[in-house]
Motif scaffolding. Structure first.
Motif, PDB file in Angstrom:
ATOM      1  N   PHE A  42     -53.673  19.552  39.190  1.00 20.48           N
ATOM      2  CA  PHE A  42     -55.004  19.106  39.230  1.00 20.48           C
ATOM      3  C   PHE A  42     -55.166  17.465  38.791  1.00 20.48           C
ATOM      4  O   PHE A  42     -55.803  16.760  39.747  1.00 20.48           O
ATOM      5  N   ARG A  43     -54.255  17.244  38.010  1.00 19.61           N
ATOM      6  CA  ARG A  43     -54.298  15.698  37.486  1.00 19.61           C
ATOM      7  C   ARG A  43     -53.638  14.820  38.602  1.00 19.61           C
ATOM      8  O   ARG A  43     -54.118  13.687  38.980  1.00 19.61           O
ATOM      9  N   HIS A  44     -52.462  15.371  39.360  1.00 19.66           N
ATOM     10  CA  HIS A  44     -52.042  14.508  40.588  1.00 19.66           C
ATOM     11  C   HIS A  44     -52.891  14.340  41.681  1.00 19.66           C
ATOM     12  O   HIS A  44     -53.250  13.331  42.483  1.00 19.66           O
ATOM     13  N   ILE A  45     -53.375  15.646  42.082  1.00 15.55           N
ATOM     14  CA  ILE A  45     -54.261  15.573  43.347  1.00 15.55           C
ATOM     15  C   ILE A  45     -55.859  15.053  43.090  1.00 15.55           C
ATOM     16  O   ILE A  45     -56.190  14.323  43.988  1.00 15.55           O
ATOM     17  N   SER A  46     -56.266  15.134  41.763  1.00 10.87           N
ATOM     18  CA  SER A  46     -57.335  14.158  41.366  1.00 10.87           C
ATOM     19  C   SER A  46     -57.278  12.716  41.540  1.00 10.87           C
ATOM     20  O   SER A  46     -57.996  11.971  42.185  1.00 10.87           O
ATOM     21  N   HIS A  47     -56.101  12.358  41.022  1.00 11.40           N
ATOM     22  CA  HIS A  47     -55.724  10.824  41.139  1.00 11.40           C
ATOM     23  C   HIS A  47     -55.600  10.198  42.602  1.00 11.40           C
ATOM     24  O   HIS A  47     -55.949   9.315  42.993  1.00 11.40           O
ATOM     25  N   GLU A  48     -54.866  11.281  43.340  1.00 13.37           N
ATOM     26  CA  GLU A  48     -54.447  10.976  44.955  1.00 13.37           C
ATOM     27  C   GLU A  48     -55.737  10.961  45.434  1.00 13.37           C
ATOM     28  O   GLU A  48     -55.928  10.068  46.449  1.00 13.37           O
ATOM     29  N   LEU A  49     -56.700  11.770  45.101  1.00 11.06           N
ATOM     30  CA  LEU A  49     -58.052  11.852  45.918  1.00 11.06           C
ATOM     31  C   LEU A  49     -58.899  10.624  45.646  1.00 11.06           C
ATOM     32  O   LEU A  49     -59.609  10.242  46.353  1.00 11.06           O
ATOM     33  N   LYS A  50     -58.839  10.302  44.120  1.00  7.13           N
ATOM     34  CA  LYS A  50     -59.766   9.294  43.742  1.00  7.13           C
ATOM     35  C   LYS A  50     -59.592   7.840  44.361  1.00  7.13           C
ATOM     36  O   LYS A  50     -60.522   6.944  44.566  1.00  7.13           O
ATOM     37  N   THR A  51     -58.297   7.593  44.762  1.00  7.00           N
ATOM     38  CA  THR A  51     -57.968   6.238  45.356  1.00  7.00           C
ATOM     39  C   THR A  51     -58.462   6.026  46.517  1.00  7.00           C
ATOM     40  O   THR A  51     -59.212   5.117  46.925  1.00  7.00           O
ATOM     41  N   PRO A  52     -58.542   6.932  47.531  1.00 11.09           N
ATOM     42  CA  PRO A  52     -59.068   6.731  48.758  1.00 11.09           C
ATOM     43  C   PRO A  52     -60.520   6.781  48.759  1.00 11.09           C
ATOM     44  O   PRO A  52     -61.434   6.175  49.495  1.00 11.09           O
ATOM     45  N   LEU A  53     -60.968   7.696  47.866  1.00 11.16           N
ATOM     46  CA  LEU A  53     -62.363   7.766  47.589  1.00 11.16           C
ATOM     47  C   LEU A  53     -63.210   6.562  47.158  1.00 11.16           C
ATOM     48  O   LEU A  53     -64.295   6.088  47.626  1.00 11.16           O
ATOM     49  N   THR A  54     -62.486   5.838  46.409  1.00 15.05           N
ATOM     50  CA  THR A  54     -62.851   4.453  45.825  1.00 15.05           C
ATOM     51  C   THR A  54     -63.099   3.527  46.931  1.00 15.05           C
ATOM     52  O   THR A  54     -64.136   2.775  47.212  1.00 15.05           O
ATOM     53  N   ALA A  55     -62.221   3.592  47.877  1.00 11.88           N
ATOM     54  CA  ALA A  55     -62.399   2.588  49.021  1.00 11.88           C
ATOM     55  C   ALA A  55     -63.314   3.109  50.082  1.00 11.88           C
ATOM     56  O   ALA A  55     -64.248   2.123  50.688  1.00 11.88           O
ATOM     57  N   ILE A  56     -63.811   4.323  50.102  1.00 14.87           N
ATOM     58  CA  ILE A  56     -64.494   4.878  51.012  1.00 14.87           C
ATOM     59  C   ILE A  56     -65.960   4.552  50.301  1.00 14.87           C
ATOM     60  O   ILE A  56     -66.804   3.905  51.133  1.00 14.87           O
ATOM     61  N   ARG A  57     -66.106   4.567  49.176  1.00 17.39           N
ATOM     62  CA  ARG A  57     -67.642   4.431  48.542  1.00 17.39           C
ATOM     63  C   ARG A  57     -67.611   2.892  48.442  1.00 17.39           C
ATOM     64  O   ARG A  57     -68.896   2.469  48.590  1.00 17.39           O
ATOM     65  N   GLU A  58     -66.818   1.999  48.359  1.00 19.72           N
ATOM     66  CA  GLU A  58     -66.665   0.759  48.339  1.00 19.72           C
ATOM     67  C   GLU A  58     -67.326  -0.010  49.559  1.00 19.72           C
ATOM     68  O   GLU A  58     -68.060  -0.585  49.950  1.00 19.72           O
ATOM     69  N   GLY A  59     -66.582   0.589  50.729  1.00 18.10           N
ATOM     70  CA  GLY A  59     -66.977   0.410  52.056  1.00 18.10           C
ATOM     71  C   GLY A  59     -68.219   0.718  52.498  1.00 18.10           C
ATOM     72  O   GLY A  59     -69.096   0.048  53.077  1.00 18.10           O
ATOM     73  N   ALA A  60     -68.825   1.924  52.073  1.00 20.22           N
ATOM     74  CA  ALA A  60     -70.138   2.346  52.304  1.00 20.22           C
ATOM     75  C   ALA A  60     -71.290   1.564  51.441  1.00 20.22           C
ATOM     76  O   ALA A  60     -72.181   1.119  52.118  1.00 20.22           O
ATOM     77  N   ASP A  61     -70.775   0.918  50.345  1.00 25.59           N
ATOM     78  CA  ASP A  61     -71.791  -0.040  49.546  1.00 25.59           C
ATOM     79  C   ASP A  61     -71.722  -1.425  50.364  1.00 25.59           C
ATOM     80  O   ASP A  61     -72.878  -2.045  50.527  1.00 25.59           O
ATOM     81  N   LEU A  62     -70.484  -1.895  50.956  1.00 21.17           N
ATOM     82  CA  LEU A  62     -70.587  -2.868  51.691  1.00 21.17           C
ATOM     83  C   LEU A  62     -71.575  -3.105  52.905  1.00 21.17           C
ATOM     84  O   LEU A  62     -72.222  -3.964  53.277  1.00 21.17           O
ATOM     85  N   LEU A  63     -71.361  -1.684  53.489  1.00 23.09           N
ATOM     86  CA  LEU A  63     -72.086  -1.572  54.911  1.00 23.09           C
ATOM     87  C   LEU A  63     -73.536  -1.351  54.648  1.00 23.09           C
ATOM     88  O   LEU A  63     -74.343  -2.201  55.083  1.00 23.09           O
ATOM     89  N   ALA A  64     -73.848  -0.864  53.337  1.00 26.52           N
ATOM     90  CA  ALA A  64     -75.192  -0.740  53.088  1.00 26.52           C
ATOM     91  C   ALA A  64     -76.087  -2.161  52.587  1.00 26.52           C
ATOM     92  O   ALA A  64     -77.217  -2.371  52.747  1.00 26.52           O
ATOM     93  N   GLU A  65     -74.990  -2.724  52.108  1.00 20.20           N
ATOM     94  CA  GLU A  65     -75.681  -4.046  51.620  1.00 20.20           C
ATOM     95  C   GLU A  65     -75.529  -5.347  52.658  1.00 20.20           C
ATOM     96  O   GLU A  65     -76.207  -6.447  52.559  1.00 20.20           O
ATOM     97  N   GLY A  66     -75.199  -4.743  53.740  1.00 20.73           N
ATOM     98  CA  GLY A  66     -75.027  -5.996  55.107  1.00 20.73           C
ATOM     99  C   GLY A  66     -74.192  -6.860  54.976  1.00 20.73           C
ATOM    100  O   GLY A  66     -74.374  -7.927  55.589  1.00 20.73           O
TER     101      GLY A  66
END
Length: 499
Positions: free
Chosen positions: A274-298
């Motif tokens: 659980f610890r490994h898979i959570s950390h492994e998922l959190k890294t690409p998720l952060t990039a997805i969320r930040e990319g979505a924020d950049l798109l939303a902010e124009g």
């Protein structure tokens, strides 16, 4: 991640050295217990049977002796009188041939006295019997010598009176002795009955005590096995399993302990996964969320209305996924018993308002009304974990509340504790789910069909955080009323350790 599940052969399980004798099987221990419990009763029964048999033999001998002496004395007296008559007839008629009846009576007299001497075992009986036999023998010899001169027999007649007196003395002494023996038998019977009563008075409590002791001894290994299985079922695997008792149950205990160690190892591997898979998922998720924020902010250019909607969906979905991953991280920390509390004074009202604002989008989408009653109270708590607990409760209420529903949040202070009640207007918690609703990964039966199912960790994490703070969370039942009601209780000022 590879999980080892190899099982050692049964003969290779390590045997623990035990002290003292242990039966090889549970059945052997039961048989030993019954033998020890039944031994005093068996001994008492055997002793009573022997005593009763002795009394029976003695009574039978007394009755036989009394019967024989009674009949024998009657015969003796009759023969003495018959012999006396024969002598008198020989004397009166002066005919020695008439002594034939005397000789016949003498033979019968000898036979009956010989028989009585064999059954007469007491001196009071033997002495008159021997005198009687000696007197009759002397009388017989004298009569035998005077058969040719019957006129010389008169002086011998008075001897028969003495012989008859001895016969009567023998009879009286015999019955007196028999009476004494009957009294002795009666006394022995009374003593035996008293002894049996005392045996029962002592043995019954002793047997009950021994039965209780052996019941405890016999039930103890079964209870230990049951407790061990219950502990493993509750996920408490840190306590070693040890079963005391017969060798086969001790062996089962060793197998259970081996199973506990295997489950503990698998649990550690699961937490690590659980610890490994959570950390492994959190890294690409952060990039997805930040990319979505950049798109939303124009930042990459202005977006039209549809593009803004898609960017908003990406941002909302990434936030939900992040919450799920954080739940997994929190759960893995809980399973590893890593709960660190950084306590500080926090305003409960501000925390609740912040949680409501964070859930505002979901609340507005379902047009849910929030009814908040919270006094101005400050808690000594871990701010992040308090937010997590309240966020889990509120998100759970929003998830199950229908459109245009109502959620009530009521805070009540009592002594050094604060009570937070969260009520929704949804379908409530099923009676079947009540005992398992706080279990990890458990999903209730009343989940709305339109809702995306979560991880089932929110309430489990909330319960662990509440306990770590020195509080608790419980489900409050309201018969006939819709909705779920959860009550979170926390100390206002806690002196609990922070880890």
């Amino acid at each position: 991640m590879k999980i080892s599940t190899d099982v050692p052969p049964s003969g290779q399980v390590r045997r623990k050295a035990g002290s003292g004798y242990k039966p090889k099987s549970f059945l052997a221990m039961i048989l030993i217990g019954f033998s020890i419990v039944g031994l005093p009763l068996i001994a008492a029964l055997v002793y009573s049977a022997i005593r009763i048999d002795q009394l029976s033999d003695q009574s039978r001998n007394n009755v036989y002796q009394a019967t024989q002496i009674t009949s024998g004395t009657s015969v003796i007296i009759g023969e003495i009188m018959a012999m006396e008559r024969s002598v008198q007839q020989a004397l009166v008629l002066d005919d020695a041939s008439l002594l034939e009846g005397y000789f016949l009576g003498h033979t019968k007299f000898e036979n009956i006295t010989n028989h009585l001497s064999t059954i007469s075992i007491y001196p009071e009986q033997r002495l008159p019997l021997e005198k009687m036999r000696l007197l009759e023998t002397n009388l017989f010899r004298e009569i035998l010598n005077l058969t040719e001169q019957p006129q010389n027999l008169p002086y011998l007649l008075e001897r028969f009176a003495s012989l008859l007196a001895l016969a009567q003395e023998f009879s009286a002494n015999s019955f007196r002795v028999i009476g004494q023996e009957v009294g002795n038998v009666s006394e022995i019977a009374t003593q035996t009955r008293s002894l049996v009563e005392w045996e029962l008075l002592i043995l019954v409590p002793l047997v009950i005590f021994l039965a209780l002791i052996f019941s405890i001894i016999i039930a103890r290994p079964i209870r230990q096995i049951d407790e061990a299985i219950a502990q493993m079922g509750r996920g408490k695997l840190s306590q070693p399993i040890q079963v005391n008792g017969p060798q086969n149950l001790v062996y089962i205990g060793e197998r259970l302990d081996w199973l506990r160690q295997r489950l503990l190892k698998l649990e550690d591997q699961k937490i690590q996964f659980f610890r490994h898979i959570s950390h492994e998922l959190k890294t690409p998720l952060t990039a997805i969320r930040e990319g979505a924020d950049l798109l939303a902010e124009g930042v990459t250019g202005s977006l039209n209305q549809k593009q803004q909607l898609i960017a908003g969906i990406l941002h909302s979905s990434s936030m939900q996924l992040q919450k799920r991953i954080e739940d997994l991280l929190n759960f893995s920390a809980l399973q590893a018993e890593i709960i660190t509390l950084v306590k500080q004074p926090v305003s409960l009202e501000k925390i609740i308002n912040a949680v409501v604002i964070a859930q505002n989008l979901s609340i507005l989408s379902k047009n849910i009304k929030i009814h908040l009653q919270c006094p101005d109270v400050s808690l000594e708590s871990d701010k992040q974990k308090l937010e997590t607990m309240l966020d889990n409760l509120l998100s759970n209420a929003v998830k199950f509340s229908p459109t245009d529903g109502l959620i009530g949040i009521t805070v009540v202070c009592s002594e050094n504790r604060v009570q937070i009640d969260v009520k929704d207007s949804g379908p409530g918690v099923s009676d079947i789910d009540g005992d398992q609703i706080f279990e990890p990964f458990y999903q209730g039966r009343n989940t709305p069909e339109s809702h995306v199912r979560g991880t089932g960790l929110g309430l489990a994490i909330t319960k662990e955080y509440a306990i770590a703070h020195g509080g608790n969370i419980e489900l409050i039942r309201h018969t006939g009323k819709p909705g779920a009601h959860f009550r979170l209780t926390l100390p206002i000022n806690s002196s609990e350790p922070t880890t």
